[in-house]
Design a protein around this motif. Structure first.
Motif, mmCIF file in Angstrom:
data_model
loop_
_atom_site.group_PDB
_atom_site.id
_atom_site.type_symbol
_atom_site.label_atom_id
_atom_site.label_comp_id
_atom_site.label_asym_id
_atom_site.label_seq_id
_atom_site.Cartn_x
_atom_site.Cartn_y
_atom_site.Cartn_z
ATOM 1 N N TYR A 41 0.768 -1.213 0.012
ATOM 2 C CA TYR A 41 -0.002 -0.068 -0.255
ATOM 3 C C TYR A 41 0.855 1.412 0.052
ATOM 4 C CZ TYR A 41 -3.398 3.561 1.659
ATOM 5 O OH TYR A 41 -4.318 4.774 1.921
ATOM 6 N N TYR A 45 0.143 3.498 -3.155
ATOM 7 C CA TYR A 45 -1.072 4.115 -2.802
ATOM 8 C C TYR A 45 -0.941 5.619 -3.746
ATOM 9 C CZ TYR A 45 -3.732 7.906 -0.831
ATOM 10 O OH TYR A 45 -4.706 9.224 -0.816
ATOM 11 N N GLN A 46 -0.129 6.256 -3.627
ATOM 12 C CA GLN A 46 0.252 7.641 -4.228
ATOM 13 C C GLN A 46 -0.136 7.665 -5.631
ATOM 14 O OE1 GLN A 46 3.061 10.151 -2.454
ATOM 15 N NE2 GLN A 46 2.187 11.916 -3.265
ATOM 16 N N ARG A 49 -3.712 6.390 -6.434
ATOM 17 C CA ARG A 49 -4.702 7.692 -6.130
ATOM 18 C C ARG A 49 -4.593 8.764 -7.295
ATOM 19 N NH1 ARG A 49 -7.009 10.377 -1.428
ATOM 20 N NH2 ARG A 49 -8.596 11.510 -2.442
ATOM 21 N N TYR A 50 -3.259 9.188 -7.641
ATOM 22 C CA TYR A 50 -3.081 10.143 -8.556
ATOM 23 C C TYR A 50 -3.852 9.674 -9.953
ATOM 24 C CZ TYR A 50 -0.562 13.674 -11.528
ATOM 25 O OH TYR A 50 -0.596 14.765 -12.280
ATOM 26 N N GLU A 63 -10.932 8.630 -4.216
ATOM 27 C CA GLU A 63 -10.808 8.082 -2.834
ATOM 28 C C GLU A 63 -11.341 6.663 -2.694
ATOM 29 O OE1 GLU A 63 -11.178 10.813 0.754
ATOM 30 O OE2 GLU A 63 -11.919 8.650 1.569
ATOM 31 N N TYR A 146 8.603 14.616 -8.719
ATOM 32 C CA TYR A 146 8.566 15.096 -7.396
ATOM 33 C C TYR A 146 9.503 14.384 -6.417
ATOM 34 C CZ TYR A 146 5.676 15.764 -3.182
ATOM 35 O OH TYR A 146 5.212 16.031 -1.957
ATOM 36 N N LYS B 61 1.175 16.038 -4.730
ATOM 37 C CA LYS B 61 1.468 16.196 -3.297
ATOM 38 C C LYS B 61 0.006 16.089 -2.582
ATOM 39 C CE LYS B 61 2.978 19.731 -0.180
ATOM 40 N NZ LYS B 61 2.303 20.892 0.156
ATOM 41 N N GLU B 62 -1.073 16.578 -3.312
ATOM 42 C CA GLU B 62 -2.304 16.479 -2.693
ATOM 43 C C GLU B 62 -2.841 14.847 -2.489
ATOM 44 O OE1 GLU B 62 -4.386 19.214 -2.192
ATOM 45 O OE2 GLU B 62 -6.166 17.756 -1.538
ATOM 46 N N ALA B 63 -2.568 14.313 -3.587
ATOM 47 C CA ALA B 63 -2.914 12.628 -3.426
ATOM 48 C C ALA B 63 -2.148 12.085 -2.346
ATOM 49 C CB ALA B 63 -2.338 12.063 -5.064
ATOM 50 N N GLY B 64 -1.186 12.424 -2.046
ATOM 51 C CA GLY B 64 -0.473 11.726 -1.041
ATOM 52 C C GLY B 64 -0.952 12.156 0.412
ATOM 53 N N THR B 65 -1.656 13.040 0.470
ATOM 54 C CA THR B 65 -2.251 13.661 1.798
ATOM 55 C C THR B 65 -3.461 12.732 2.393
ATOM 56 O OG1 THR B 65 -3.879 14.987 0.907
ATOM 57 C CG2 THR B 65 -1.842 16.134 1.659
ATOM 58 N N GLY B 66 -4.079 11.956 1.483
ATOM 59 C CA GLY B 66 -5.081 10.973 2.193
ATOM 60 C C GLY B 66 -4.786 9.561 2.316
ATOM 61 N N GLU B 67 -3.317 9.299 2.349
ATOM 62 C CA GLU B 67 -2.718 8.049 2.654
ATOM 63 C C GLU B 67 -3.341 7.480 3.775
ATOM 64 O OE1 GLU B 67 1.432 7.333 1.997
ATOM 65 O OE2 GLU B 67 1.206 5.884 3.298
ATOM 66 N N GLU B 68 -3.101 8.183 5.088
ATOM 67 C CA GLU B 68 -3.650 7.678 6.128
ATOM 68 C C GLU B 68 -5.193 7.264 6.407
ATOM 69 O OE1 GLU B 68 -1.269 8.160 8.980
ATOM 70 O OE2 GLU B 68 -2.446 7.273 10.525
#
Lengths: 228, 409
Positions: A41, A45-46, A49-50, A63, A146, B61-68
């Motif tokens: 994960y 994840y990132q 998600r992206y 999400e 990044y 960066k924004e995408a990373g903030t929801g990880e938790e």
């Protein structure tokens, strides 16, 4: 709850050393242990998600779908013995979920507008493969840039982030960090040199940042500053 | 149809193109892809424009903030909690009562505030999400069971028991034995001094021995030492400076550990949530005994004896020859000192001193994290957390009285 068929799998590879899963974690994953799930994960994840965000254009929907994708993966953990397969499954199932979702939304809209008799086959064609491919390309590329930023020395990374991610003006940054605006500018030059990213056209970049802050924050900025 | 590209590889090449790292052959592959179609050409020029690049970096960066958050959702499916209808019912009743009480309180508060409205704008600068440190407070329980709340504001003589005067002064409780020995022969009278989370206090016993009590601790002691030895019992953590009296040994009982001293300075840490009871000697000489096993060791200054605090993991009484004395004594010296200390032990100290609840992000338990640093114990919690975050591995959030520890990406 079947794995996507072969044709929907993308030819994925592990491009970077950083992306390697520890052998212990991979084994734990295959055996269905939580630490293995967490390791996978954290690694993907990132990206997922992206990717889903880019496909769907909505934070909430990306999400939901990211949650579903990982749950699907964890449910059939025992089928995966290599990391490449895990990654391929994630992308394939992300693609399928997004397409399903877009189709569902479209159909709902169509029904509302009372355009009847549109065969389901046509919906699938609306999302072209190239859109998916471009989203993957973008994801990989942005991830790499990044991470290059994350690898900058502390001071210039901080200033790069404040300038470009937060859209702050050099004067504001200088004030916040109690340094001179000249130092901010030289740290920024240093960051761009290290990254060698073609953002180095100063005037352009600054203009872009100001436009973005205007658009995104609705902040009033004096247009004259743009060319100061 | 061209065969399937390794599309990831194209993404990697565009990143390298931006960073001016492309080699000749790589450039050729990229150019081929770009010229394969109009949409590719358009996508490429969009991706490398500064505007898009910056917007995309922010989106990443924004995408990373929801990880938790997303993990919590996943976790709810992976580890579903059994639902207990009865407790759910009770919780909902409790919630309703709280809500009603809250509304009434809010109403009163609003009324109150309206009356006091003309006051000037508040100049409080403390951030909203912060917790102030503990202070000098304690509870004294007398022999008859009555209790007195002590703090460093209320000074004066509290009572006199067994021919001993009890005075509260500047965050210190002082017992002074009377001149005559009238108390001798009577039944021994015990008092108990206890601190809650976020409290600390000092105590001078009837024989002049001094005791510093850390947060969430207690000590039970005779008002006058009329027996043949001086016996006290503690829980939690305390530091002792015992007045020498060769004829009357001083005994401290902490769980299964008993420390026998003549006159000396030492610290005992016996919190039940910690894995062991530790006695650390600074000056003099003590004998430490494991009451359940009957084993005994003698400590020299600078040494520490440790005993497993729970029965299940009971090991032998161990002696450590060079414990970190600065770390052990930090609390008494008004500091937090962490030298490569385990984060969970550190956070338990903060829980006791700031009276907060600490919870951990999903990935903290996986790897052990140690922290180093020191700071005054009388700083606000946010200051301490800032210091801990500076180790580079951690970040913290404070919400009310709840602190969450997360790992930094």
């Amino acid at each position: 709850m079947l794995a996507p068929t072969n044709e929907t799998f993308y030819n994925v590879a592990l491009l970077f050393m950083k992306e390697q899963l520890e052998p212990d974690d991979l084994l734990a994953f295959t055996q269905g242990k939580e630490e293995g799930f967490i390791a996978v994960y954290k690694l993907y994840y990132q990206e997922i998600r992206y990717f889903t965000f880019k496909m769907l254009g909505s934070k909430e929907e990306s999400e939901d779908i990211t949650t579903e994708i990982f749950l699907k993966l964890f449910k059939i953990h025992e089928r995966f013995t290599t990391q490449v397969n895990i990654k391929a499954f994630l992308y394939a199932s992300a693609k399928n979920s997004c397409i399903d979702h877009i189709r569902k939304v479209k159909r709902r809209k169509t029904i509302k507008k009372d355009f009847s008799d549109t065969s389901t086959g046509e919906f699938a064609n609306e999302i072209e493969d190239v859109t998916v491919e471009h989203a993957i390309i973008e994801t990989v590329m942005i991830k790499e840039i990044y991470e290059a930023v994350e690898g900058l020395p502390d001071k210039c990374r901080q200033i790069f982030k404040m300038l470009y991610y937060e859209g702050l003006k050099p004067d504001v940054i200088a004030h916040q960090l109690s340094i001179t605006p000249e130092t901010v500018r030289s740290q920024k030059r240093h960051a761009l040199e290290l990254l060698r990213v073609r953002l180095s056209d100063n005037q352009m970049a600054l203009a872009v940042i100001l436009t973005l802050s205007l658009l995104e924050c609705g902040q009033y900025l004096n247009a004259a500053d743009t060319f100061a | 149809m061209p065969q399937i590209h390794n599309i990831e590889y194209i993404g990697h090449l565009i990143a390298r193109y931006l960073r001016e790292e492309l080699t000749g052959p790589e450039n050729q592959v990229l150019q081929e892809w770009i010229h394969a179609s109009d949409v590719n050409r358009e996508k490429f020029s969009a991706l490398i424009s500064s505007e898009t690049l910056i917007r995309n970096l922010r989106a990443w960066k924004e995408a990373g903030t929801g990880e938790e958050l997303v993990w919590q959702r996943i976790d709810r499916y992976l580890n579903p909690k059994p639902r207990n209808i009865f407790s759910l019912y009770r919780v909902s009743i409790a919630a309703t009562i709280l809500l009603v009480a809250g509304l009434i309180a809010a109403w009163y508060w609003l009324l109150q505030n309206k009356k006091e409205q003309p006051a000037v704008a508040q100049t409080e600068t403390r951030p909203v999400n912060d917790v102030s440190p503990g202070g000098f407070k304690a509870k004294l329980t007398l022999a008859d069971g009555s209790t007195i709340v002590l703090d460093n504001a209320a000074n004066g003589q509290l009572s006199e028991q067994a021919n001993t005067a009890i005075v509260n002064k500047d965050g210190q409780l002082i017992y002074t034995a009377g001149k005559s020995n009238a108390g001798a022969g009577n039944a021994v009278v015990y008092n108990t001094l206890s601190t809650a989370n976020g409290e600390t206090y000092m105590l001078t016993l009837a024989d002049g021995s001094k005791v510093w009590l850390n947060a969430a601790s207690s000590i039970r002691y005779p008002v006058a030492f009329t027996e043949k030895d001086r016996r006290v019992e503690i829980s939690g953590e305390a530091y002792f400076e015992v007045t020498p009296d060769a004829g009357k040994p001083f005994l401290v009982q902490a769980g299964a550990m008993e420390v026998r001293v003549l006159g000396t300075h030492f610290n005992i840490n016996s919190y039940c949530e910690e894995s062991s009871i530790k006695a650390t000697l600074l000056e003099g000489k003590v004998k430490v005994r494991d009451v359940s096993q009957g084993k005994e060791v003698t400590l020299k200054p600078g040494e520490q004896a440790a005993l497993a605090s729970s029965r299940s993991q009971s090991g032998p009484l161990a002696t450590y020859h060079s414990p970190d004395l600065e770390e052990v004594m930090a609390w008494k010296n008004g500091k937090f000192v962490f030298n490569d200390a385990d984060i969970q032990t550190v956070m338990r100290q903060l829980e006791r001193w700031y009276n907060v609840k600490v919870s951990y992000g999903y990935d903290i338990k996986k790897q052990p994290i140690n922290v180093t640093g020191q700071i005054s114990r009388f700083s606000n919690a946010s200051k301490v957390l800032d210091m801990l975050a500076a180790t580079g591995w951690l970040r913290f959030t404070i919400e009310g009285k709840k602190i969450t520890v997360m790992s930094r990406r």
